[in-house]
Design an enzyme around this catalytic site. Structure first.
Site, PDB file in Angstrom:
ATOM      1  N   VAL A  26     -14.989  -1.637   6.343  1.00  0.00           N
ATOM      2  CA  VAL A  26     -14.928  -1.499   7.796  1.00  0.00           C
ATOM      3  C   VAL A  26     -15.863  -0.389   8.278  1.00  0.00           C
ATOM      4  O   VAL A  26     -16.679  -0.591   9.177  1.00  0.00           O
ATOM      5  CB  VAL A  26     -13.459  -1.216   8.228  1.00  0.00           C
ATOM      6  CG1 VAL A  26     -13.397  -0.739   9.668  1.00  0.00           C
ATOM      7  CG2 VAL A  26     -12.612  -2.470   8.041  1.00  0.00           C
ATOM      8  N   ASP A  45     -16.673  10.439   3.236  1.00  0.00           N
ATOM      9  CA  ASP A  45     -15.809   9.635   2.360  1.00  0.00           C
ATOM     10  C   ASP A  45     -15.385  10.489   1.170  1.00  0.00           C
ATOM     11  O   ASP A  45     -16.177  11.291   0.655  1.00  0.00           O
ATOM     12  CB  ASP A  45     -16.547   8.380   1.871  1.00  0.00           C
ATOM     13  CG  ASP A  45     -15.574   7.305   1.420  1.00  0.00           C
ATOM     14  OD1 ASP A  45     -15.488   6.249   2.088  1.00  0.00           O
ATOM     15  OD2 ASP A  45     -14.877   7.510   0.397  1.00  0.00           O
ATOM     16  N   THR A  99      -5.073   1.285   4.243  1.00  0.00           N
ATOM     17  CA  THR A  99      -3.635   1.291   4.545  1.00  0.00           C
ATOM     18  C   THR A  99      -2.963   0.304   3.581  1.00  0.00           C
ATOM     19  O   THR A  99      -2.612  -0.810   3.978  1.00  0.00           O
ATOM     20  CB  THR A  99      -3.378   0.892   6.018  1.00  0.00           C
ATOM     21  OG1 THR A  99      -4.212  -0.224   6.344  1.00  0.00           O
ATOM     22  CG2 THR A  99      -3.644   2.026   6.968  1.00  0.00           C
ATOM     23  N   CYS A 274      -6.137  -7.377   3.656  1.00  0.00           N
ATOM     24  CA  CYS A 274      -5.436  -7.548   4.941  1.00  0.00           C
ATOM     25  C   CYS A 274      -4.260  -8.530   4.906  1.00  0.00           C
ATOM     26  O   CYS A 274      -3.115  -8.128   5.080  1.00  0.00           O
ATOM     27  CB  CYS A 274      -6.441  -8.000   5.991  1.00  0.00           C
ATOM     28  SG  CYS A 274      -7.751  -6.810   6.257  1.00  0.00           S
ATOM     29  N   ARG A 345      -9.628  -7.092  -4.363  1.00  0.00           N
ATOM     30  CA  ARG A 345      -8.272  -6.643  -4.024  1.00  0.00           C
ATOM     31  C   ARG A 345      -7.326  -7.817  -3.796  1.00  0.00           C
ATOM     32  O   ARG A 345      -7.619  -8.732  -3.032  1.00  0.00           O
ATOM     33  CB  ARG A 345      -8.319  -5.741  -2.781  1.00  0.00           C
ATOM     34  CG  ARG A 345      -8.956  -4.400  -3.102  1.00  0.00           C
ATOM     35  CD  ARG A 345      -9.026  -3.509  -1.891  1.00  0.00           C
ATOM     36  NE  ARG A 345     -10.018  -3.954  -0.926  1.00  0.00           N
ATOM     37  CZ  ARG A 345     -10.341  -3.279   0.160  1.00  0.00           C
ATOM     38  NH1 ARG A 345      -9.748  -2.144   0.434  1.00  0.00           N
ATOM     39  NH2 ARG A 345     -11.263  -3.733   0.978  1.00  0.00           N
TER      40      ARG A 345
HETATM   41  N1  LIG Z   1     -11.707  -5.187   4.520  1.00  0.00           N
HETATM   42  C1  LIG Z   1     -11.507  -5.918   5.595  1.00  0.00           C
HETATM   43  O1  LIG Z   1     -11.918  -7.068   5.671  1.00  0.00           O
HETATM   44  C2  LIG Z   1     -10.751  -5.359   6.795  1.00  0.00           C
HETATM   45  C3  LIG Z   1     -10.792  -6.062   8.016  1.00  0.00           C
HETATM   46  C4  LIG Z   1     -10.117  -5.554   9.114  1.00  0.00           C
HETATM   47  C5  LIG Z   1      -9.385  -4.382   8.988  1.00  0.00           C
HETATM   48  N2  LIG Z   1      -9.328  -3.722   7.788  1.00  0.00           N
HETATM   49  C6  LIG Z   1      -8.551  -2.484   7.723  1.00  0.00           C
HETATM   50  O2  LIG Z   1      -9.457  -1.378   7.775  1.00  0.00           O
HETATM   51  C7  LIG Z   1      -8.980  -0.315   6.959  1.00  0.00           C
HETATM   52  C8  LIG Z   1     -10.020   0.055   5.921  1.00  0.00           C
HETATM   53  O3  LIG Z   1     -10.235  -1.058   5.075  1.00  0.00           O
HETATM   54  P1  LIG Z   1     -11.490  -1.180   4.135  1.00  0.00           P
HETATM   55  O4  LIG Z   1     -11.495  -2.573   3.612  1.00  0.00           O
HETATM   56  O5  LIG Z   1     -12.698  -0.659   4.821  1.00  0.00           O
HETATM   57  O6  LIG Z   1     -11.066  -0.185   2.959  1.00  0.00           O
HETATM   58  P2  LIG Z   1     -12.028   0.436   1.834  1.00  0.00           P
HETATM   59  O7  LIG Z   1     -11.119   0.850   0.751  1.00  0.00           O
HETATM   60  O8  LIG Z   1     -13.174  -0.466   1.555  1.00  0.00           O
HETATM   61  O9  LIG Z   1     -12.637   1.729   2.549  1.00  0.00           O
HETATM   62  C9  LIG Z   1     -11.901   2.851   2.881  1.00  0.00           C
HETATM   63  C10 LIG Z   1     -12.695   4.088   2.502  1.00  0.00           C
HETATM   64  O10 LIG Z   1     -11.956   5.235   2.914  1.00  0.00           O
HETATM   65  C11 LIG Z   1     -12.154   6.249   1.943  1.00  0.00           C
HETATM   66  N3  LIG Z   1     -11.111   7.254   2.109  1.00  0.00           N
HETATM   67  C12 LIG Z   1      -9.828   7.223   1.694  1.00  0.00           C
HETATM   68  N4  LIG Z   1      -9.175   8.316   2.110  1.00  0.00           N
HETATM   69  C13 LIG Z   1     -10.066   9.059   2.804  1.00  0.00           C
HETATM   70  C14 LIG Z   1      -9.989  10.290   3.508  1.00  0.00           C
HETATM   71  N5  LIG Z   1      -8.853  10.964   3.580  1.00  0.00           N
HETATM   72  N6  LIG Z   1     -11.096  10.765   4.097  1.00  0.00           N
HETATM   73  C15 LIG Z   1     -12.262  10.073   4.023  1.00  0.00           C
HETATM   74  N7  LIG Z   1     -12.398   8.896   3.409  1.00  0.00           N
HETATM   75  C16 LIG Z   1     -11.308   8.393   2.805  1.00  0.00           C
HETATM   76  C17 LIG Z   1     -12.145   5.512   0.633  1.00  0.00           C
HETATM   77  O11 LIG Z   1     -12.770   6.257  -0.401  1.00  0.00           O
HETATM   78  C18 LIG Z   1     -12.902   4.238   0.976  1.00  0.00           C
HETATM   79  O12 LIG Z   1     -14.287   4.347   0.716  1.00  0.00           O
HETATM   80  C19 LIG Z   1      -7.666  -0.795   6.363  1.00  0.00           C
HETATM   81  O13 LIG Z   1      -6.613  -0.373   7.179  1.00  0.00           O
HETATM   82  C20 LIG Z   1      -7.783  -2.305   6.432  1.00  0.00           C
HETATM   83  O14 LIG Z   1      -6.534  -2.936   6.494  1.00  0.00           O
HETATM   84  C21 LIG Z   1     -10.022  -4.175   6.696  1.00  0.00           C
END
Ligand SMILES: NC(=O)c1ccc[n+]([C@@H]2O[C@H](COP(=O)([O-])OP(=O)(O)OC[C@H]3O[C@@H](n4cnc5c(N)ncnc54)[C@H](O)[C@@H]3O)[C@@H](O)[C@H]2O)c1
Length: 437
Positions: A26, A45, A99, A274, A345
């Site tokens: 995201v 990150d 999350t 998700c 995942r």
């Molecule tokens: N992947 C999808 O298709 C998608 C779509 C819509 C919404 N979302 C939501 O968006 C959110 C993020 O999902 P994602 O797929 O990008 O996850 P991801 O795991 O790919 O990315 C999250 C990033 O956050 C970093 N991180 C964790 N804790 C941190 C902190 N305290 N400070 C800074 N960085 C930190 C992690 O190292 C990771 O790189 C989730 O809530 C997910 O449900 C995801």
């Protein structure tokens, strides 16, 4: 100038410094989109590996090319760091951290809490904070606002806070961060207007709703809609199989109704960050207010059982050819949770592999996006597909229909194929050796 006017000016003339906290599926595409529009964007990150890759100009997300990263870095508009000091000097901070669920199947918002505490350490007058992570209703108010208020700064007087769920669909070539309408819910009118102004710079349609809670639940409704309908079609598919009716033909026929029906397709099970877990955030919150989300719980259970049905189908198909699963050579094609992504995942293919292994099958896999796989401490390598290797397997199972696979060769050379994605029908490649879900 008041904080609203001054931040609005910065957003409008693109002098606002945007910091994205969490550069994953995201956060990274969004950071790049703002940088491309001319904003100075910082990325923070906690993953050293991801930061190292970005410093080298290497993308780890399919939907962002390494070239795009290098371009925005070269322009001087994109800086990343694993040091939280990069947050200082930000005008807008957008949180996109994971999350997930805990082992006990309850929401794990520890990443949101940790990220909010980091943001709080750099909070100063005149900033706008936005949470994008999918979460249960009340998180923005009860968790983030509470943390930010502990700094002594006040909402609306000193800072703005909003929730804007991300709706990206990784691997979808038609939609990206910039052309999917964005929902935004804020606490106050000024927060709402500022959030809308910001996202409107990169996204055509921004839909503002009356509160962060409405925005939080909007995202959960969208994902609940999907889990329930996928559960329905997976159950329907199982039933059709028992009845000896082709579920794909049924869906094609039902689809001709011009209203009141939306096609969903069966598959090997649900995956990704998700759909399998977001509705659990809602059912958990529902229980807190004494409400039982029966439909969500049943859909989740139906979907959880799909990999077991897939293995039963594989055993039956092998049996028809006089083979036992124990000792059979099985090739799993595509191990990611869906096509054309590198995201493992919750992938149902992993469950199928584990279940087949328990039955004594000799399993190999091929996935252009996943060179190595670690299941239960056992590391395996994606095999190189060739005519010769394909012939050595008793059955090939298509679990993720990646576009880059040579399906003609797979059909020509495999002894037997179980297609859980119906890709072979779409490519007109079905034959005696192919069985579709
Ligand atoms: N992947 C999808 O298709 C998608 C779509 C819509 C919404 N979302 C939501 O968006 C959110 C993020 O999902 P994602 O797929 O990008 O996850 P991801 O795991 O790919 O990315 C999250 C990033 O956050 C970093 N991180 C964790 N804790 C941190 C902190 N305290 N400070 C800074 N960085 C930190 C992690 O190292 C990771 O790189 C989730 O809530 C997910 O449900 C995801």
């Amino acid at each position: 100038m008041g904080i609203y006017k001054s931040l609005r000016k910065k957003v409008t003339d693109k002098t606002a410094v945007i910091t994205v906290v969490g550069l994953g599926y995201v956060g990274l595409p969004m950071a790049i989109a703002f940088a491309k529009k001319g904003y100075k964007v910082n990325g923070f990150d906690t993953s050293t590996k991801r930061i190292d890759n970005l410093h080298k100009g290497i993308s780890y997300i399919n939907d962002v090319s390494s070239g795009e990263i290098r371009e925005v870095v070269k322009s001087g508009r994109f800086h990343v760091s694993g040091e939280e000091t990069i947050l200082s000097g930000s005008d807008v901070l957008i949180i996109c951290v994971p999350t997930p669920l805990r082992k006990t199947k309850v929401p794990n918002i520890s990443y949101v809490v940790q990220a909010s505490r980091t943001v709080a350490r750099y909070l100063r007058r005149g900033q706008m904070i936005i949470l994008e992570s999918t979460t249960y209703p009340g998180t923005t108010r009860d968790v983030i606002l509470t943390i930010l208020r502990k700094t002594g700064l006040a909402l609306d007087k000193d800072f703005f806070l909003s929730f804007s769920p991300e709706r990206i669909d990784p691997g979808n070539p038609d939609y990206d961060f910039t052309n999917i309408p964005k929902v935004l819910g804020s606490f106050t009118e000024d927060g709402r207007k500022l959030g809308k102004e910001l996202y409107s710079k990169v996204i055509k349609t921004v839909v503002d709703v009356s509160s962060p809670e409405v925005a939080e639940v909007t995202k959960l409704l969208e994902n609940t809609f999907r889990i329930v309908n996928i559960g329905l079609i997976n159950e329907f598919s199982h039933l059709c199989h028992k009845l000896g009716i082709d579920v794909w033909e049924v869906i094609e026929a039902a689809k001709t109704k011009p209203f009141g029906f939306m096609p969903f397709y069966p598959g090997p099970g649900i995956g990704g960050h998700c759909i399998p877990k977001d509705p659990v955030y809602l059912s958990w919150k529902a229980r807190k207010v004494g409400f039982e989300t029966r439909l969500i719980d049943i859909a989740a259970e139906v979907n959880r059982n799909v990999p077991t049905h897939m293995v039963e189908r594989i055993i039956t198909i092998l049996g028809k050819y006089g083979k036992k699963v124990h000792g059979s050579k099985v090739l799993i094609l595509g191990v990611t949770y869906k096509k054309d992504v590198n995201d493992l995942r919750e992938s149902p293919a992993l469950d199928i592999i584990k279940l087949l292994a328990k039955k004594g099958a000799d399993i190999s896999y091929h996935d252009p996006y996943i060179p190595y796989l670690d299941i239960g401490g056992i590391r395996s390598e994606s095999i190189v597909l060739s005519k010769k290797t394909l012939r050595t397997f008793d059955i090939a199972v298509i679990t993720a229909d990646h576009s880059s696979l040579n399906y003609k060769e797979i059909v020509d050379c495999s002894n037997l194929i179980f297609d859980t994605r119906n890709i072979l029908t779409k490519l007109n490649l079905t034959g005696k050796k192919t069985v579709r879900l």
